[in-house]
Structure formats: structure tokens, C-alpha cells
Design a protein around this motif. Structure first.
Motif, short mmCIF file in Angstrom:
data_model
loop_
_atom_site.label_atom_id
_atom_site.label_comp_id
_atom_site.label_asym_id
_atom_site.label_seq_id
_atom_site.Cartn_x
_atom_site.Cartn_y
_atom_site.Cartn_z
N GLN A 299 60.19 44.66 46.95
CA GLN A 299 59.07 45.16 47.35
C GLN A 299 59.43 46.51 47.96
OE1 GLN A 299 55.99 43.78 47.62
NE2 GLN A 299 55.42 45.65 47.71
N GLY A 300 60.49 46.97 48.57
CA GLY A 300 60.80 48.34 49.00
C GLY A 300 60.92 49.27 47.65
N TRP A 301 61.40 48.68 46.59
CA TRP A 301 61.37 49.65 45.34
C TRP A 301 60.01 49.69 44.77
CZ3 TRP A 301 66.06 47.26 42.66
CH2 TRP A 301 67.33 47.43 43.34
N VAL A 302 59.24 48.80 44.63
CA VAL A 302 57.77 48.93 44.32
C VAL A 302 57.18 49.69 45.13
CG1 VAL A 302 55.54 47.66 44.00
CG2 VAL A 302 57.75 46.74 42.99
N ASP A 303 57.43 49.75 46.46
CA ASP A 303 56.57 50.77 47.45
C ASP A 303 56.89 52.20 47.11
OD1 ASP A 303 55.28 48.47 48.57
OD2 ASP A 303 56.45 48.57 50.25
N ASP A 304 58.25 52.33 47.01
CA ASP A 304 58.83 53.72 46.59
C ASP A 304 58.13 54.13 45.27
OD1 ASP A 304 60.41 53.58 48.79
OD2 ASP A 304 62.20 53.11 47.74
N PHE A 305 58.24 53.39 44.19
CA PHE A 305 57.67 53.68 43.11
C PHE A 305 55.95 54.07 43.53
CE2 PHE A 305 54.98 52.32 39.35
CZ PHE A 305 55.54 52.99 38.43
N LEU A 306 55.19 53.31 43.76
CA LEU A 306 53.88 53.73 44.08
C LEU A 306 53.80 54.92 44.84
CD1 LEU A 306 52.42 50.21 44.92
CD2 LEU A 306 51.96 51.29 42.81
N ALA A 307 54.67 55.03 45.66
CA ALA A 307 54.48 56.55 46.38
C ALA A 307 54.72 57.74 45.61
CB ALA A 307 55.50 56.39 47.89
N GLU A 308 55.76 57.41 44.71
CA GLU A 308 56.09 58.43 43.85
C GLU A 308 55.02 58.74 42.58
OE1 GLU A 308 59.99 58.27 42.14
OE2 GLU A 308 60.88 57.93 44.06
N ASP A 309 54.63 57.46 42.37
CA ASP A 309 53.54 57.46 40.86
C ASP A 309 52.37 57.67 41.18
OD1 ASP A 309 54.04 57.36 37.98
OD2 ASP A 309 53.05 55.68 38.16
N ASP B 162 48.52 55.80 42.58
CA ASP B 162 47.84 54.44 42.33
C ASP B 162 47.44 54.33 40.92
OD1 ASP B 162 46.46 52.30 42.10
OD2 ASP B 162 44.71 52.96 43.47
N SER B 163 48.02 53.50 39.99
CA SER B 163 47.76 53.34 38.66
C SER B 163 46.55 52.75 38.20
CB SER B 163 48.96 53.06 37.82
OG SER B 163 49.13 51.57 38.19
N GLY B 164 45.91 52.05 39.26
CA GLY B 164 44.75 51.09 39.18
C GLY B 164 45.11 49.55 38.65
N HIS B 165 46.23 49.58 39.11
CA HIS B 165 46.87 48.10 38.78
C HIS B 165 47.33 47.56 39.74
CE1 HIS B 165 46.48 49.33 34.28
NE2 HIS B 165 47.30 50.25 34.53
N ARG B 166 47.14 46.27 39.85
CA ARG B 166 48.06 45.41 41.20
C ARG B 166 49.42 45.08 40.93
NH1 ARG B 166 43.48 41.54 40.29
NH2 ARG B 166 45.21 40.16 39.72
N ILE B 167 50.32 45.33 41.72
CA ILE B 167 51.65 44.99 41.61
C ILE B 167 51.93 44.17 42.88
CG2 ILE B 167 53.92 45.93 41.27
CD1 ILE B 167 52.62 48.53 40.41
N ASP B 168 52.42 42.86 42.44
CA ASP B 168 52.82 41.67 43.44
C ASP B 168 54.28 41.58 43.03
OD1 ASP B 168 50.20 41.47 44.60
OD2 ASP B 168 49.67 40.52 42.65
#
Length: 124
Positions: A17-27, A29-35
Motif C-alpha cells: 500500500q505504501g508503494w502504491v501510494d508513492d506511485f500515485l504521488a509520483e504518477d 491520478d490515472s483514472g483507475h482504482r488501485i486496491d
């Protein structure tokens, strides 16, 4: 025992979850849900499973390590029982989803390799 003390290294749900949060902060909002979903691993430890979906669809792409203690990741598009017909716009959305999933999968693989090496449990 914390996951930092565990051998071989584990990617817990919290770490993913931390890595996904980091990805979203860098990348952004792609318009996709990531769980990051719970997934039982060896010895009943939570190893995490990442699921990406378009915002207005239930078609998932599953992203996960290839195997326990494997730093390489893979993506799975679930099979369908019937053919899917799409307009060019719908197919374009699917292509954008696949590209976004590839970017996330690559990012998670890089983070896994980086974390495994830093943990001192995997060679260069």
C-alpha cells in the motif's frame, strides 16, 4: 516477528500500500482504482495483491509477484466466458488501462528489487 525480520523478504499488504501510494504521488491520478487486497501467503502471512480497475468498470487486472520470494512481477487479465465487442473509444480505454497497469507493475517490481537488496537478503 516484523516483516523486516522475516526471511526471505515479504511484501506485506502495508508495504505494498505504501508503494502504491508513492506511485500515485509520483504518477498522479490515472483514472483507475488501485486496491491492495488481502491475500494469504505461506505460513498465513499477508503478502498482498494489487488490483487495478477502470473507474467505471469491474474488469480487473491483477498485479502480483510471480511467486513467493520472487522479485519479478506479473499481470493477469482474467479470462472471459464470452467475446467482448468494443467501440474504438472503449478499446482505447482498455489500452490506457493496460499501459497504466504495466507502469504500476514495473514500479512495484523495481521497488521489490530495491527493497530486497537493501534488506541484505538478495544479491545484486
Amino acid at each position: 516477528m516484523s516483516d523486516d525480520d522475516d526471511f526471505p523478504p515479504r511484501r506485506t499488504r502495508e508495504r505494498l500500500q505504501g508503494w502504491v501510494d508513492d506511485f500515485l504521488a509520483e504518477d498522479g491520478d490515472s483514472g483507475h482504482r488501485i486496491d491492495v487486497m488481502p491475500q494469504e501467503g505461506e505460513r498465513d502471512l499477508d503478502t498482498g495483491l494489487v488490483v487495478m480497475r477502470p473507474r467505471h468498470s469491474e474488469m480487473p487486472i491483477y498485479i502480483q509477484p510471480r511467486a513467493y520470494d520472487d522479485p519479478l512481477w506479473e499481470m493477469t487479465l482474467p479470462a472471459r466466458d464470452e467475446e467482448v465487442t468494443m467501440t474504438p473509444l472503449e478499446l482505447g480505454r482498455l489500452a490506457a488501462l493496460v499501459v497504466a497497469a504495466v507502469n504500476l507493475c514495473t514500479y512495484l517490481q523495481f521497488r521489490s528489487l530495491e527493497w530486497d537488496r537493501r534488506s541484505g537478503r538478495r544479491g545484486d
